[in-house]
Motif scaffolding. Structure first.
Motif, short mmCIF file in Angstrom:
data_model
loop_
_atom_site.label_atom_id
_atom_site.label_comp_id
_atom_site.label_asym_id
_atom_site.label_seq_id
_atom_site.Cartn_x
_atom_site.Cartn_y
_atom_site.Cartn_z
N ARG A 102 30.93 10.82 11.07
CA ARG A 102 29.80 9.72 10.79
C ARG A 102 29.99 8.90 12.01
O ARG A 102 31.13 8.87 12.71
N PRO A 103 28.86 8.12 12.43
CA PRO A 103 29.24 7.12 13.36
C PRO A 103 30.24 6.00 13.07
O PRO A 103 30.26 5.60 12.03
N ILE A 104 30.86 5.55 13.96
CA ILE A 104 32.08 4.66 13.65
C ILE A 104 31.81 3.50 14.56
O ILE A 104 31.54 3.61 15.66
N LEU A 105 31.83 2.33 13.69
CA LEU A 105 31.28 0.98 14.44
C LEU A 105 32.54 0.32 15.10
O LEU A 105 33.57 0.15 14.28
N ILE A 120 33.00 13.39 22.57
CA ILE A 120 32.79 11.92 21.79
C ILE A 120 31.67 11.47 22.42
O ILE A 120 31.06 11.57 23.51
N THR A 121 30.80 10.77 21.79
CA THR A 121 29.54 10.10 22.25
C THR A 121 29.80 8.79 21.72
O THR A 121 29.85 8.13 20.70
N ILE A 122 29.38 7.81 22.90
CA ILE A 122 29.55 6.35 22.71
C ILE A 122 28.56 5.51 23.35
O ILE A 122 27.79 6.14 24.18
N SER A 123 28.11 4.76 22.56
CA SER A 123 26.77 4.01 22.72
C SER A 123 27.00 2.54 22.48
O SER A 123 27.50 2.27 21.57
#
Length: 90
Positions: A36-39, A71-74
């Motif tokens: 899941r997206p991790i903030l 990994i994807t970082i935005s």
């Protein structure tokens, strides 16, 4: 379920405006599934020019993900003048 706590370390470069105060979203992409997206919410002194900052990542189902592929970082905010976060590596 095989829940694990991991850490991620960000290395920020040394160019002018290399740092950021933006919140980050991180997604771990495994061979079987993705997280899941991790903030990630940095403190004011983190992710600044030439910094090395480590953040905890809690409750990742490592068995469901399988071997990590990428990994994807935005960033949450993108301002034209200040859009220069220089992430060297994670």
């Amino acid at each position: 379920m095989c829940l694990k706590d991991w850490k991620i370390t960000f290395y920020t470069g040394d160019k002018i405006w290399a740092g950021t105060d933006s919140e980050l979203a991180l997604q771990i992409n495994g061979e079987n599934d993705f997280s899941r997206p991790i903030l990630i919410i940095p403190r004011k002194s983190q992710l600044e020019i030439q910094s090395v900052d480590t953040f905890p990542i809690k409750n990742i189902d490592a068995k469901r993900l399988g071997k990590i592929k990428s990994i994807t970082i935005s960033k949450q905010h993108s301002y034209a003048f200040f859009n220069d976060w220089q992430l060297l590596k994670a």
